[in-house]
Design a protein around this motif. Structure first.
Motif, short mmCIF file in Angstrom:
data_model
loop_
_atom_site.label_atom_id
_atom_site.label_comp_id
_atom_site.label_asym_id
_atom_site.label_seq_id
_atom_site.Cartn_x
_atom_site.Cartn_y
_atom_site.Cartn_z
N UNK A 222 0.83 -1.20 0.00
CA UNK A 222 0.00 0.00 0.00
C UNK A 222 0.87 1.25 0.00
N UNK A 223 1.86 1.28 0.85
CA UNK A 223 2.73 2.45 0.93
C UNK A 223 3.46 2.67 -0.39
N UNK A 224 3.97 1.60 -0.97
CA UNK A 224 4.72 1.73 -2.23
C UNK A 224 3.83 2.22 -3.37
N UNK A 225 2.63 1.63 -3.49
CA UNK A 225 1.78 1.90 -4.64
C UNK A 225 0.85 3.10 -4.47
N UNK A 226 0.46 3.39 -3.22
CA UNK A 226 -0.54 4.42 -3.00
C UNK A 226 -0.03 5.64 -2.22
N UNK A 227 1.24 5.66 -1.92
CA UNK A 227 1.85 6.87 -1.37
C UNK A 227 3.07 7.24 -2.22
N UNK A 228 4.03 6.34 -2.30
CA UNK A 228 5.25 6.63 -3.06
C UNK A 228 4.95 6.82 -4.54
N UNK A 229 4.19 5.89 -5.14
CA UNK A 229 3.93 5.95 -6.59
C UNK A 229 2.94 7.07 -6.96
N UNK A 230 2.32 7.68 -5.95
CA UNK A 230 1.49 8.86 -6.20
C UNK A 230 2.32 10.14 -6.07
N UNK A 231 3.64 9.96 -5.89
CA UNK A 231 4.61 11.07 -5.82
C UNK A 231 4.43 11.93 -4.57
N UNK A 232 4.05 11.27 -3.47
CA UNK A 232 3.89 12.01 -2.22
C UNK A 232 5.26 12.27 -1.57
N UNK A 233 5.53 13.52 -1.27
CA UNK A 233 6.73 13.89 -0.52
C UNK A 233 6.42 14.05 0.97
N UNK A 234 5.13 14.22 1.27
CA UNK A 234 4.65 14.27 2.64
C UNK A 234 3.36 13.45 2.70
N UNK A 235 3.22 12.60 3.70
CA UNK A 235 1.98 11.87 3.95
C UNK A 235 1.43 12.35 5.29
N UNK A 236 0.25 12.94 5.24
CA UNK A 236 -0.37 13.53 6.43
C UNK A 236 -1.57 12.68 6.83
N UNK B 134 9.50 9.62 1.91
CA UNK B 134 8.59 10.76 2.15
C UNK B 134 8.56 11.02 3.65
N UNK B 135 8.08 12.21 4.00
CA UNK B 135 8.00 12.61 5.40
C UNK B 135 6.61 12.30 5.94
N UNK B 136 6.56 11.66 7.10
CA UNK B 136 5.29 11.33 7.73
C UNK B 136 4.91 12.44 8.72
#
Length: 320
Positions: free
Chosen positions: A111-125, A151-153
């Protein structure tokens, strides 16, 4: 705001090719607690010169995990309402993920790889209680581990009011009690439902109170049965109104639950129109009256109370 609907597995071409701040959550109701999380994402996006994206789901995860009938779920906001609120909060991209069995089977790292990183998120809030899988391995405490410095959490603390967490569950309880003032205060806006004006049994017209009969979806969460000070939106205009949620027990037991709205000083034909109803204040619970005459007397009293509500509201606004 651009809405991007995703069904797993998705085509990478669907994803805008730019870095973003990504806010994660289901956000039923988009209440003040949710708004605080989104506003934190907005603040970071502005500071970093990035676009703000929010991820939500098309349906509640429990439908898949607990195999609940989708038609029995009751939402504070449907997708259309959620979209409108998100846009008003300054969201640039709204990802609406179809919560399918395939999506639910993703491991936390996937999930993190495909739905945060691959969405080009630099910050996940996220809020403090956000999960993306089993709670013991997929809570916010584990997110930095899966992030792997990509990315920064950012975790937003619990938003409380009078020492109690602001939550969708708390607001549902308030709706069940008919406490619209408190529910609306925690939402940060007036609770509303959407529907279509359909033909009813036209009894209101014979009583001198013609009403718009509102056909609503089965997944819409209604406040408790009762008579309310309301507003009804037709086209681009809100009209002061008196709304009723009930079974019309005066005219027999076992009747279907209906939503009927009497619009003050309104004489237009609006059958077939898409409308919205705001619920502002509970005037009284539903009562089975001894015949039409007693009901008419009560409806006149309800109308007077409704007019007084709006007059007092107008006076307060004029003093500001």
């Amino acid at each position: 705001m651009k809405i991007i609907t995703i069904r797993h597995p998705y085509d990478p071409a669907q994803i805008p090719d730019e870095d973003i701040v990504l806010v994660l959550g289901f956000f039923d109701g988009v209440h003040k607690g949710h708004q605080k999380v989104i506003q934190k994402g907005k603040q970071i996006a502005e500071e970093q010169g990035l676009k703000l994206a929010v991820m939500t789901f098309n349906q509640h995860p429990s439908i898949v995990f607990q195999k609940i009938d989708p038609d029995t779920m009751k939402y504070l906001t449907n997708l259309s309402q959620k979209e409108g609120i998100m846009e008003s909060l300054g969201v640039d991209y709204l990802y609406e993920i179809e919560f399918t069995s395939a999506f639910s089977s993703l491991k936390p790292q996937e999930f993190v790889d495909q739905y945060i990183v691959d969405l080009h998120a630099k910050f996940a809030v996220t809020g403090f209680d956000y999960t993306y899988g089993p709670k013991d391995i997929a809570d916010v405490a584990h997110l930095p581990e899966y992030a792997k410095n990509r990315f920064t959490v950012v975790t937003v603390a619990k938003e409380t009011d009078e020492g109690e967490k602001i939550s969708s569950t708390r607001i549902r309880h308030l709706l069940d009690e008919g406490d619209m003032e408190e529910a609306n205060r925690l939402l940060g806006y007036s609770y509303e439902i959407e529907g279509t004006v359909v033909h009813g049994d036209a009894r209101g017209r014979t009583l001198g109170f013609p009403t718009a009969n509102i056909q609503y979806t089965t997944t819409c969460r209604l406040p408790k049965e009762g008579v309310y000070v309301s507003e009804l939106k037709v086209g681009d205009r809100w009209y002061p109104a008196m709304g009723s949620i009930g079974h019309n027990d005066t005219f027999g037991k076992g009747r279907e639950l209906t939503v009927e709205v009497y619009i003050l000083d309104f004489h237009q034909d609006i059958y077939g129109e898409q409308v919205r109803v705001r619920w502002l204040h509970l005037l009284r619970d539903q009562v089975a009256f001894n015949g039409a005459e007693a009901l008419i007397d009560q409806l006149h009293a309800d109308e007077e109370a409704t007019r007084n509500y709006f007059n007092e509201k107008k006076q307060v606004q004029e003093k500001k």
